[in-house]
Design an enzyme around this catalytic site. Structure first.
Site, PDB file in Angstrom:
ATOM      1  CE  LYS A   9      13.584 -28.756 -15.291  1.00 22.70           C
ATOM      2  NZ  LYS A   9      12.602 -27.707 -15.678  1.00 22.70           N
ATOM      3  CE1 TYR A  49      13.954 -27.995 -21.121  1.00 22.15           C
ATOM      4  CE2 TYR A  49      16.188 -27.372 -20.493  1.00 22.15           C
ATOM      5  CZ  TYR A  49      14.940 -27.849 -20.155  1.00 22.15           C
ATOM      6  OH  TYR A  49      14.656 -28.207 -18.855  1.00 22.15           O
ATOM      7  CG  PHE A  57      11.247 -19.085 -20.911  1.00 24.36           C
ATOM      8  CD1 PHE A  57      11.813 -20.360 -20.910  1.00 24.36           C
ATOM      9  CD2 PHE A  57       9.985 -18.925 -21.492  1.00 24.36           C
ATOM     10  CE1 PHE A  57      11.156 -21.435 -21.483  1.00 24.36           C
ATOM     11  CE2 PHE A  57       9.318 -20.003 -22.068  1.00 24.36           C
ATOM     12  CZ  PHE A  57       9.911 -21.252 -22.068  1.00 24.36           C
ATOM     13  CB  THR A  91       4.879 -26.077 -16.631  1.00 19.67           C
ATOM     14  OG1 THR A  91       4.822 -27.275 -17.402  1.00 19.67           O
ATOM     15  CG2 THR A  91       6.238 -25.438 -16.786  1.00 19.67           C
ATOM     16  CG  ASN A 112      10.115 -26.344 -13.358  1.00 18.42           C
ATOM     17  OD1 ASN A 112      11.286 -26.668 -13.500  1.00 18.42           O
ATOM     18  ND2 ASN A 112       9.257 -26.294 -14.358  1.00 18.42           N
ATOM     19  CG  HIS A 115      12.900 -32.640 -18.200  1.00 18.81           C
ATOM     20  ND1 HIS A 115      12.260 -31.884 -19.146  1.00 18.81           N
ATOM     21  CD2 HIS A 115      13.145 -33.841 -18.783  1.00 18.81           C
ATOM     22  CE1 HIS A 115      12.146 -32.601 -20.269  1.00 18.81           C
ATOM     23  NE2 HIS A 115      12.682 -33.794 -20.065  1.00 18.81           N
ATOM     24  CD  GLU A 126      13.261 -35.091 -23.219  1.00 16.73           C
ATOM     25  OE1 GLU A 126      12.794 -33.957 -23.473  1.00 16.73           O
ATOM     26  OE2 GLU A 126      12.839 -35.786 -22.271  1.00 16.73           O
TER      27      GLU A 126
HETATM   28  P1  ATP Z   1       9.951 -29.879 -18.423  1.00 17.77           P
HETATM   29  O1  ATP Z   1      10.246 -29.971 -19.907  1.00 17.77           O
HETATM   30  O2  ATP Z   1      11.088 -29.265 -17.628  1.00 17.77           O
HETATM   31  O3  ATP Z   1       9.424 -31.143 -17.825  1.00 17.77           O
HETATM   32  P2  ATP Z   1       7.470 -28.701 -19.090  1.00 17.77           P
HETATM   33  O4  ATP Z   1       7.412 -29.720 -20.187  1.00 17.77           O
HETATM   34  O5  ATP Z   1       6.363 -28.690 -18.090  1.00 17.77           O
HETATM   35  O6  ATP Z   1       8.787 -28.821 -18.251  1.00 17.77           O
HETATM   36  P3  ATP Z   1       8.329 -26.831 -21.082  1.00 17.77           P
HETATM   37  O7  ATP Z   1       7.376 -25.998 -21.833  1.00 17.77           O
HETATM   38  O8  ATP Z   1       8.956 -28.005 -21.745  1.00 17.77           O
HETATM   39  O9  ATP Z   1       7.616 -27.263 -19.717  1.00 17.77           O
HETATM   40  O10 ATP Z   1       9.468 -25.857 -20.525  1.00 17.77           O
HETATM   41  C1  ATP Z   1      10.685 -26.389 -20.098  1.00 17.77           C
HETATM   42  C2  ATP Z   1      11.156 -25.624 -18.879  1.00 17.77           C
HETATM   43  O11 ATP Z   1      11.376 -24.268 -19.225  1.00 17.77           O
HETATM   44  C3  ATP Z   1      10.156 -25.573 -17.730  1.00 17.77           C
HETATM   45  O12 ATP Z   1      10.190 -26.709 -16.911  1.00 17.77           O
HETATM   46  C4  ATP Z   1      10.632 -24.347 -16.990  1.00 17.77           C
HETATM   47  O13 ATP Z   1      11.790 -24.644 -16.198  1.00 17.77           O
HETATM   48  C5  ATP Z   1      11.050 -23.432 -18.115  1.00 17.77           C
HETATM   49  N1  ATP Z   1       9.936 -22.566 -18.494  1.00 17.77           N
HETATM   50  C6  ATP Z   1       8.864 -22.887 -19.254  1.00 17.77           C
HETATM   51  N2  ATP Z   1       8.048 -21.840 -19.413  1.00 17.77           N
HETATM   52  C7  ATP Z   1       8.633 -20.811 -18.740  1.00 17.77           C
HETATM   53  C8  ATP Z   1       8.291 -19.457 -18.523  1.00 17.77           C
HETATM   54  N3  ATP Z   1       7.167 -18.937 -19.032  1.00 17.77           N
HETATM   55  N4  ATP Z   1       9.123 -18.719 -17.763  1.00 17.77           N
HETATM   56  C9  ATP Z   1      10.250 -19.231 -17.248  1.00 17.77           C
HETATM   57  N5  ATP Z   1      10.640 -20.512 -17.429  1.00 17.77           N
HETATM   58  C10 ATP Z   1       9.840 -21.290 -18.150  1.00 17.77           C
HETATM   59 MG    MG Z   2       8.989 -30.043 -21.568  1.00 19.37          MG
END
Ligand code: ATP
Ligand code: MG
Length: 137
Positions: A9, A49, A57, A91, A112, A115, A126
């Site tokens: 990211k 997304y 968020f 996450t 974070n 992804h 994706e």
């Molecule tokens: P990624 O899809 O980025 O690998 P993930 O699968 O662990 O992460 P998801 O639930 O898909 O988590 O959320 C996608 C992204 O949205 C997260 O990586 C984070 O950057 C952001 N995100 C998720 N939950 C929150 C939250 N509660 N507050 C802020 N940002 C969030």
């Molecule tokens: Mg995810």
């Protein structure tokens, strides 16, 4: 063989973490099959997304992902989708163990670093969003 989509990211790119992150996947034995540095647009991110559009968020997630270039990659190997998620770490920063990418490099759920696809189906979707077929080796 199985493939997954991994993206460093904007904060990860900006902090100079491309090298250390690629090294972890290479060291584990996965094969790099696509890589590009790209500044995503809003349309792509809304598709990427899709299932998070209603989350509170989402607007901040969108502006974070638009804040700089992303390193989009595809990796291939045995169980690479699940193994990729293990290499990334949880996450929630309180649950991401030291030794994982997020556990070593991130303290904020909203910034974070990386992804990773969460299932084989998601990975294929994706990969198709971020890459053309001819960009995959
Ligand atoms: P990624 O899809 O980025 O690998 P993930 O699968 O662990 O992460 P998801 O639930 O898909 O988590 O959320 C996608 C992204 O949205 C997260 O990586 C984070 O950057 C952001 N995100 C998720 N939950 C929150 C939250 N509660 N507050 C802020 N940002 C969030
Ligand atoms: Mg995810």
């Amino acid at each position: 063989t199985e493939r997954t989509f991994i993206a460093i990211k904007p904060d990860g790119v900006q902090r100079g973490l491309i090298g250390p992150i690629l090294t972890r996947f290479e060291q584990r034995g996965f094969k790099l099959v696509a890589l590009k540095l790209t500044w995503a647009n809003e349309g792509l991110l809304r598709q990427h997304y899709e299932d998070l559009q209603e989350k509170p968020f989402f607007p901040s997630l969108l502006s974070y992902m638009l804040s700089g270039p992303v390193l989009a990659t595809v990796w291939e190997g045995k169980d690479v989708v699940k193994q990729g998620r293990v290499i990334l770490g949880a996450t929630n920063p309180l649950a991401s163990a030291p030794g994982t990418i997020r556990g070593d490099f991130a303290i904020d759920m909203g910034r974070n670093v990386i992804h990773g696809s969460d299932s084989v189906e998601t990975a294929n979707r994706e990969i198709g969003l971020w890459f053309k077929n001819e960009e995959l080796v």
